[in-house]
Write a protein that holds these residues in place. Structure first.
Motif, PDB file in Angstrom:
ATOM      1  N   ALA A 276       7.046  20.965  -3.636  1.00  0.00           N
ATOM      2  CA  ALA A 276       6.187  19.785  -3.731  1.00  0.00           C
ATOM      3  C   ALA A 276       6.063  19.054  -2.395  1.00  0.00           C
ATOM      4  O   ALA A 276       5.023  18.468  -2.099  1.00  0.00           O
ATOM      5  CB  ALA A 276       6.728  18.843  -4.808  1.00  0.00           C
ATOM      6  N   ASP A 277       7.118  19.132  -1.578  1.00  0.00           N
ATOM      7  CA  ASP A 277       7.101  18.409  -0.305  1.00  0.00           C
ATOM      8  C   ASP A 277       6.785  19.334   0.881  1.00  0.00           C
ATOM      9  O   ASP A 277       7.219  19.082   2.000  1.00  0.00           O
ATOM     10  CB  ASP A 277       8.438  17.713  -0.075  1.00  0.00           C
ATOM     11  N   GLY A 384     -16.043  25.588 -16.649  1.00  0.00           N
ATOM     12  CA  GLY A 384     -15.050  24.647 -16.123  1.00  0.00           C
ATOM     13  C   GLY A 384     -14.310  25.148 -14.897  1.00  0.00           C
ATOM     14  O   GLY A 384     -13.164  24.750 -14.663  1.00  0.00           O
ATOM     15  N   TYR A 385     -14.927  26.025 -14.110  1.00  0.00           N
ATOM     16  CA  TYR A 385     -14.236  26.572 -12.938  1.00  0.00           C
ATOM     17  C   TYR A 385     -13.936  25.493 -11.901  1.00  0.00           C
ATOM     18  O   TYR A 385     -12.915  25.549 -11.209  1.00  0.00           O
ATOM     19  CB  TYR A 385     -15.065  27.686 -12.292  1.00  0.00           C
ATOM     20  N   ARG A 386     -14.829  24.517 -11.758  1.00  0.00           N
ATOM     21  CA  ARG A 386     -14.584  23.485 -10.746  1.00  0.00           C
ATOM     22  C   ARG A 386     -13.370  22.628 -11.127  1.00  0.00           C
ATOM     23  O   ARG A 386     -12.611  22.195 -10.266  1.00  0.00           O
ATOM     24  CB  ARG A 386     -15.843  22.615 -10.563  1.00  0.00           C
ATOM     25  N   GLN A 387     -13.188  22.382 -12.417  1.00  0.00           N
ATOM     26  CA  GLN A 387     -12.001  21.626 -12.840  1.00  0.00           C
ATOM     27  C   GLN A 387     -10.736  22.446 -12.583  1.00  0.00           C
ATOM     28  O   GLN A 387      -9.702  21.899 -12.166  1.00  0.00           O
ATOM     29  CB  GLN A 387     -12.114  21.278 -14.328  1.00  0.00           C
ATOM     30  N   LEU A 388     -10.810  23.772 -12.837  1.00  0.00           N
ATOM     31  CA  LEU A 388      -9.659  24.628 -12.522  1.00  0.00           C
ATOM     32  C   LEU A 388      -9.324  24.539 -11.044  1.00  0.00           C
ATOM     33  O   LEU A 388      -8.149  24.496 -10.649  1.00  0.00           O
ATOM     34  CB  LEU A 388      -9.973  26.084 -12.887  1.00  0.00           C
ATOM     35  N   ALA A 394      -4.685  20.147  -6.831  1.00  0.00           N
ATOM     36  CA  ALA A 394      -3.883  18.952  -7.131  1.00  0.00           C
ATOM     37  C   ALA A 394      -2.416  19.327  -7.323  1.00  0.00           C
ATOM     38  O   ALA A 394      -1.515  18.587  -6.904  1.00  0.00           O
ATOM     39  CB  ALA A 394      -4.427  18.258  -8.378  1.00  0.00           C
ATOM     40  N   ARG A 395      -2.152  20.478  -7.961  1.00  0.00           N
ATOM     41  CA  ARG A 395      -0.759  20.902  -8.153  1.00  0.00           C
ATOM     42  C   ARG A 395      -0.054  21.133  -6.819  1.00  0.00           C
ATOM     43  O   ARG A 395       1.162  21.022  -6.723  1.00  0.00           O
ATOM     44  CB  ARG A 395      -0.708  22.171  -9.007  1.00  0.00           C
ATOM     45  N   ALA A 396      -0.844  21.477  -5.781  1.00  0.00           N
ATOM     46  CA  ALA A 396      -0.260  21.666  -4.450  1.00  0.00           C
ATOM     47  C   ALA A 396      -0.297  20.377  -3.629  1.00  0.00           C
ATOM     48  O   ALA A 396       0.031  20.391  -2.435  1.00  0.00           O
ATOM     49  CB  ALA A 396      -1.011  22.769  -3.706  1.00  0.00           C
TER      50      ALA A 396
END
Length: 580
Positions: A276-277, A384-388, A394-396
């Motif tokens: 995460a960091d 919904g590919y753009r949301q994926l 965001a997870r990174a």
């Protein structure tokens, strides 16, 4: 003569494509029959001469270690190696020339199809040299000065052994071709900058290599495991965790294994997602390590898109997961959906390149660019590919870059076009500069700095509905030379203590202008030169990492020949395992 028209070639000669046999991954990867895993793929074709030499690529088979030079026959309609045995594929220099030419041509075509136009090389001429046996070393790189991709080889230690050729590794050829294409699209991305910029070149080249390998159906079939007598596999093998595991173990770990001596660079990045960091850790300042952040995001996106596509194939998509005798799926169909998912994701990512700023790249710019470009071509995004994509970044810990995009069509002050030639905005650098000058205040572009239009390129992209989306993409760059002391006076910010106030520094800014088919400006994607905080971070980073030119200046160059940048980046270091 046919109806008064004389053809330069016989009418039955290939005109645009030929089908050739390529090594699907690497000579070390075998198929169900125990032979080298190969695939027959369509390859763009143009009039050929000896080399082989076509309109955009020219194979020069010169070995600097032995002085050997071979001019091979041109590629024709018939594949001379369609039924060749493994020994021929591994050792025949003519096949090596065919393999490197066809793989590079296929990669260039992938970019041109996604961006809707022919792409120039960064060095200004039309043909890129491909040297399949350039030197006796486990390295391969793009050389700007040589206008070439240079592929090394490792001679056998035992005279009875076999050499290892990097030109036979599909992903190595794709990776190096991508460097050459990116240099033609954004040549300023080789300028010294913050760490994301160098990492992007390496990370994106790895992503294109990975997705290119996945887009070859036999590779995925092999990774999915042996089918039953009906050609079907248990549904359990296409669950996200199973797909991630099998694709990593049987595909991703092979990508890059030639130059990393079997350690598997992409497996490392995908199996061990960045912490995460990661942005605060010093080891992630190294371009390859940092680029793995993008590779890990792309790999997870591939699995998610593939799994979404497979749901439409299953007769009971919500049924209990089965293995063995339970619900099964045709292996070829599952592989086909995987290949389509890889092609779709690759196209989506490449489309975004035109929407990047021309200088000072950071990872948030890539997310922004891909979303903007995809919204233009695929407005509905039913799957919904753009949301994926946003969720993956965001997870990174990567968010869209703020305040760098102006939607000009919704702006309060619309641009003025008085005296502007709309047709000229699609092709004329001087006309675009005139437009930028006239609208500098409306677009919030400072005229205090040297400004130049670097490119004006028309594009025609095809959306999933079959309709063409015509656009024109122009880029401009701003530069300012000053001393470190003058920077402090201008910005009010202090640079690190190691930078002498008399040190010359060079600053960059710039933007990308997207015009619609009628010549109206739609989007302005920009990096202000007077973003002093960004400039301070850049200069401090360059000083901290010792990236000065031969005159000890900051921001001008890294002090090495431009074409040697990738030679140093790709040189194998046995101790690190992260060098390619």
């Amino acid at each position: 003569m046919t109806d008064g028209v004389e053809y330069a070639e016989p009418a039955d000669e290939p005109r645009t494509h030929v089908t050739l046999r390529l090594i699907a991954q690497d000579p070390a990867v075998s198929g169900d029959d125990g032979r080298i895993l190969t695939a027959r793929v369509k390859v763009p074709w143009s009039r050929m001469e000896d080399g082989p030499r076509g309109a955009r690529l020219h194979v020069v088979d010169y070995d600097s270690a032995t002085g050997r030079y071979i001019k091979h026959e041109p590629l024709g309609k018939e594949d001379m190696f369609a039924d060749a045995d493994d020994e021929v594929l591994r050792t025949d220099p003519a096949f090596h020339a065919q393999h490197v030419y066809a793989t590079a041509a296929r990669t260039l075509s992938t970019f041109e199809t996604a961006l809707g136009r022919r792409l120039p090389w960064g060095f200004g001429s039309h043909q890129l040299f491909l040297v399949p046996h350039a030197f006796a070393e486990a390295n391969a790189y793009y050389s700007f000065e040589d206008r070439a991709l240079l592929f090394g080889y490792v001679p056998p230690v035992d005279p009875r052994g076999e050499a290892v050729y990097t030109c036979l590794s599909h992903d190595v050829v794709v990776h190096e071709t991508t460097h050459a294409v990116l240099d033609g699209l954004r040549r300023r991305f080789l300028e010294p900058s913050l760490p994301d910029q160098a990492a992007f070149h390496e990370g994106f080249a790895d992503i294109v290599a990975l997705l290119s390998v996945f887009s070859i159906r036999p590779v995925i079939e092999q990774a999915l495991g042996r089918p039953d007598r009906s050609g079907r596999i248990p549904r359990g093998r296409i669950q996200p965790d199973a797909l991630r595991s099998s694709m990593l173990a049987r595909v991703a770990e092979q990508v890059g294994s030639v130059l990393t001596q079997g350690r598997g660079a992409l497996r490392e990045s995908a199996l061990n997602p960045p912490p995460a960091d990661w942005a605060k850790r010093p080891e992630f300042l190294e371009p390859h390590r940092r680029g793995e952040v993008l590779v890990a995001i792309a790999f997870d996106l591939l699995i998610e898109i593939w799994h979404k596509r497979l749901q439409a194939v299953l007769s009971r998509p919500n049924g209990e997961t089965a293995s063995g005798r339970g619900i099964t799926i045709d292996r070829a169909r599952a592989a086909e959906e995987g290949a389509r998912a890889a092609s779709q994701l690759l196209t989506m990512l490449i489309r975004g390149l035109d929407y990047l700023p021309p200088v000072e790249f950071d990872f948030g710019d890539l997310l922004n660019a891909v979303l903007l470009a995809d919204n233009e071509v695929v407005p509905d995004d039913d799957f919904g590919y753009r949301q994926l994509l946003m969720d993956g970044f965001a997870r990174a810990g990567i968010q869209r870059s703020a305040d760098r995009v102006t939607d000009v069509l919704d702006a309060e002050l619309a641009p003025r076009y008085l005296g502007i030639n709309f047709a000229g905005l699609r092709s004329d650098r001087d006309e675009v500069f005139r437009f930028l000058w006239q609208n500098a205040r409306r677009l919030d572009v400072s005229t205090d700095y040297y400004t130049a239009i670097e490119s004006v390129l028309p594009t025609q992209r095809i959306g999933p509905d079959g309709l063409i989306v015509p656009e024109s993409v122009a880029t401009y760059v701003q530069m300012a030379d000053m001393t470190a002391g003058e920077f402090t006076d201008e910005s009010g910010l202090q640079l690190s203590a190691g930078i002498d106030p008399r040190t010359p520094v060079q600053l960059y800014g710039g933007g990308t202008l997207i015009f619609d088919q009628f010549g109206r400006l739609k989007l302005h994607i920009h990096k202000r030169l007077d973003d002093w905080r960004r400039q301070q971070r850049r200069l401090d980073h360059l000083d901290r990492t010792g990236r000065r030119d031969t005159s000890a200046r900051l921001g001008f160059s890294d002090g090495v020949a431009r074409g040697q940048t990738f030679a140093q980046l790709h040189r194998t270091q046995q101790s690190s395992g992260e060098t390619w």
